[in-house]
Design an enzyme around this catalytic site. Structure first.
Site, mmCIF file in Angstrom:
data_model
loop_
_atom_site.group_PDB
_atom_site.id
_atom_site.type_symbol
_atom_site.label_atom_id
_atom_site.label_comp_id
_atom_site.label_asym_id
_atom_site.label_seq_id
_atom_site.Cartn_x
_atom_site.Cartn_y
_atom_site.Cartn_z
ATOM 1 N N ALA A 102 -11.955 -5.861 -10.495
ATOM 2 C CA ALA A 102 -12.928 -4.780 -10.310
ATOM 3 C C ALA A 102 -13.373 -4.629 -8.853
ATOM 4 O O ALA A 102 -13.848 -3.564 -8.452
ATOM 5 C CB ALA A 102 -14.130 -5.019 -11.212
ATOM 6 N N GLU A 118 -1.037 -4.825 -3.192
ATOM 7 C CA GLU A 118 -2.067 -4.861 -4.240
ATOM 8 C C GLU A 118 -1.407 -4.595 -5.585
ATOM 9 O O GLU A 118 -0.596 -3.663 -5.709
ATOM 10 C CB GLU A 118 -3.154 -3.811 -3.957
ATOM 11 C CG GLU A 118 -4.219 -3.783 -5.056
ATOM 12 C CD GLU A 118 -5.497 -3.090 -4.644
ATOM 13 O OE1 GLU A 118 -5.945 -3.263 -3.496
ATOM 14 O OE2 GLU A 118 -6.053 -2.365 -5.494
ATOM 15 N N PRO A 139 -12.048 -11.291 -10.011
ATOM 16 C CA PRO A 139 -12.908 -11.570 -11.154
ATOM 17 C C PRO A 139 -12.314 -11.159 -12.506
ATOM 18 O O PRO A 139 -11.656 -10.128 -12.613
ATOM 19 C CB PRO A 139 -14.176 -10.753 -10.862
ATOM 20 C CG PRO A 139 -13.760 -9.736 -9.861
ATOM 21 C CD PRO A 139 -12.654 -10.359 -9.064
ATOM 22 N N ASN A 140 -12.585 -12.012 -13.459
ATOM 23 C CA ASN A 140 -12.219 -11.807 -14.874
ATOM 24 C C ASN A 140 -10.731 -11.978 -15.162
ATOM 25 O O ASN A 140 -10.319 -11.937 -16.319
ATOM 26 C CB ASN A 140 -12.708 -10.445 -15.393
ATOM 27 C CG ASN A 140 -14.213 -10.362 -15.358
ATOM 28 O OD1 ASN A 140 -14.886 -11.248 -15.887
ATOM 29 N ND2 ASN A 140 -14.756 -9.352 -14.723
ATOM 30 N N HIS A 143 -1.914 -4.382 -9.993
ATOM 31 C CA HIS A 143 -2.791 -4.261 -11.159
ATOM 32 C C HIS A 143 -1.930 -4.369 -12.404
ATOM 33 O O HIS A 143 -0.879 -3.710 -12.490
ATOM 34 C CB HIS A 143 -3.539 -2.925 -11.145
ATOM 35 C CG HIS A 143 -4.475 -2.812 -9.987
ATOM 36 N ND1 HIS A 143 -5.700 -3.420 -9.974
ATOM 37 C CD2 HIS A 143 -4.326 -2.219 -8.790
ATOM 38 C CE1 HIS A 143 -6.281 -3.185 -8.813
ATOM 39 N NE2 HIS A 143 -5.474 -2.465 -8.066
ATOM 40 N N ARG A 198 -9.294 -11.456 -22.815
ATOM 41 C CA ARG A 198 -9.900 -10.241 -22.300
ATOM 42 C C ARG A 198 -9.128 -8.985 -22.725
ATOM 43 O O ARG A 198 -7.961 -8.822 -22.350
ATOM 44 C CB ARG A 198 -9.875 -10.355 -20.771
ATOM 45 C CG ARG A 198 -10.388 -9.171 -20.065
ATOM 46 C CD ARG A 198 -10.178 -9.274 -18.578
ATOM 47 N NE ARG A 198 -10.768 -8.110 -17.979
ATOM 48 C CZ ARG A 198 -10.580 -7.738 -16.741
ATOM 49 N NH1 ARG A 198 -9.836 -8.464 -15.939
ATOM 50 N NH2 ARG A 198 -11.139 -6.637 -16.292
ATOM 51 N N TYR A 221 -4.572 -5.829 -21.548
ATOM 52 C CA TYR A 221 -4.002 -6.855 -20.661
ATOM 53 C C TYR A 221 -3.023 -7.812 -21.351
ATOM 54 O O TYR A 221 -2.444 -8.662 -20.689
ATOM 55 C CB TYR A 221 -5.136 -7.665 -20.018
ATOM 56 C CG TYR A 221 -6.062 -6.821 -19.165
ATOM 57 C CD1 TYR A 221 -5.610 -6.267 -17.967
ATOM 58 C CD2 TYR A 221 -7.378 -6.563 -19.558
ATOM 59 C CE1 TYR A 221 -6.438 -5.482 -17.184
ATOM 60 C CE2 TYR A 221 -8.221 -5.786 -18.777
ATOM 61 C CZ TYR A 221 -7.747 -5.247 -17.594
ATOM 62 O OH TYR A 221 -8.566 -4.469 -16.816
ATOM 63 N N SER A 234 -2.724 -3.307 -15.381
ATOM 64 C CA SER A 234 -2.804 -2.055 -16.145
ATOM 65 C C SER A 234 -2.547 -0.862 -15.229
ATOM 66 O O SER A 234 -2.664 -0.979 -14.005
ATOM 67 C CB SER A 234 -4.191 -1.932 -16.781
ATOM 68 O OG SER A 234 -5.189 -1.832 -15.771
ATOM 69 N N ASP A 265 -12.173 -5.204 4.389
ATOM 70 C CA ASP A 265 -12.259 -5.604 5.802
ATOM 71 C C ASP A 265 -11.450 -6.863 6.063
ATOM 72 O O ASP A 265 -10.771 -6.969 7.082
ATOM 73 C CB ASP A 265 -13.726 -5.846 6.210
ATOM 74 C CG ASP A 265 -14.494 -4.543 6.444
ATOM 75 O OD1 ASP A 265 -13.850 -3.482 6.548
ATOM 76 O OD2 ASP A 265 -15.736 -4.600 6.530
ATOM 77 N N ARG A 307 -6.819 5.146 -17.118
ATOM 78 C CA ARG A 307 -8.067 4.561 -17.628
ATOM 79 C C ARG A 307 -9.284 5.349 -17.118
ATOM 80 O O ARG A 307 -9.173 6.541 -16.861
ATOM 81 C CB ARG A 307 -8.106 3.080 -17.242
ATOM 82 C CG ARG A 307 -6.912 2.300 -17.831
ATOM 83 C CD ARG A 307 -6.967 0.827 -17.484
ATOM 84 N NE ARG A 307 -8.126 0.186 -18.086
ATOM 85 C CZ ARG A 307 -8.564 -1.024 -17.728
ATOM 86 N NH1 ARG A 307 -7.918 -1.712 -16.791
ATOM 87 N NH2 ARG A 307 -9.626 -1.542 -18.319
ATOM 88 N N ASN A 311 -4.536 -9.127 -6.674
ATOM 89 C CA ASN A 311 -5.121 -8.302 -7.728
ATOM 90 C C ASN A 311 -6.624 -8.518 -7.605
ATOM 91 O O ASN A 311 -7.144 -9.515 -8.109
ATOM 92 C CB ASN A 311 -4.621 -8.723 -9.115
ATOM 93 C CG ASN A 311 -5.193 -7.835 -10.209
ATOM 94 O OD1 ASN A 311 -6.119 -7.058 -9.959
ATOM 95 N ND2 ASN A 311 -4.661 -7.955 -11.416
#
Ligand code: DQA
Length: 147
Positions: free
Chosen positions: A78, A99, A10-11, A101, A18, A23, A103, A88, A108, A75
């Site tokens: 949130a 995984e 999301p986002n 990210h 954003r 970012y 940032s 899962d 943060r 990624n």
């Protein structure tokens, strides 16, 4: 040619607009082009998927079981901090899960420190901005001495 699945949560479709101080100003499409160009140079390719919806991300992860990917780069946005369902789904996957990210979540808010999904990942890469996607792919090729 090795093929990778890259999932964005999301986002991340809002990159460019954003919180550019965190970012950057590049859109997701620009990051996709940048990454695809980098990985073509090492004879790899990627299928990209973005969704703002938790269940759709779970379904895409499940679908990957019947597809011939070398690894999943994800990624989860949130959802990293909240989603047992994505954790899962990733736990079912036999291929490596990295995984990423954009940032450095450690610099943060406190709530970004807990990462449920990362428990199902082989490695985490963060704070490298747009480079995190292609570096995650390169890391898999390096591991197998393909670059
Ligand atoms: C993010 C970090 C998350 O905490 C945040 O919710 C995001 C983006 C990153 O790429 O830095 O949506 O995953």
């Amino acid at each position: 040619m090795k093929k990778f699945l890259v999932i964005n949560g999301p986002n991340l479709n809002m990159l460019g607009l954003r919180e550019p101080d965190i970012y950057g100003f590049e859109t997701l499409d620009e990051i996709i082009k940048y990454t695809n160009n980098k990985i073509q140079q090492v004879d790899a390719s990627a299928d990209w998927y973005q969704s703002n919806i938790e269940g759709e991300i779970v379904t895409r992860i499940q679908e990957s079981l019947n597809q011939d990917y070398a690894a999943i780069i994800i990624n989860p946005g949130a959802y990293s901090h909240t989603s047992i369902a994505i954790f899962d789904a990733l736990s079912i996957i036999k291929i490596p899960v990295i995984e990423v990210h954009l940032s450095n979540t450690h610099s943060r808010e406190e709530f970004r420190l807990r990462k449920l999904t990362a428990r199902a990942a082989q490695s985490i890469m963060e704070g490298l901005g747009r480079d995190c996607y292609y570096l995650a792919i390169y890391s898999q090729l390096l591991k197998n001495e393909e670059i």
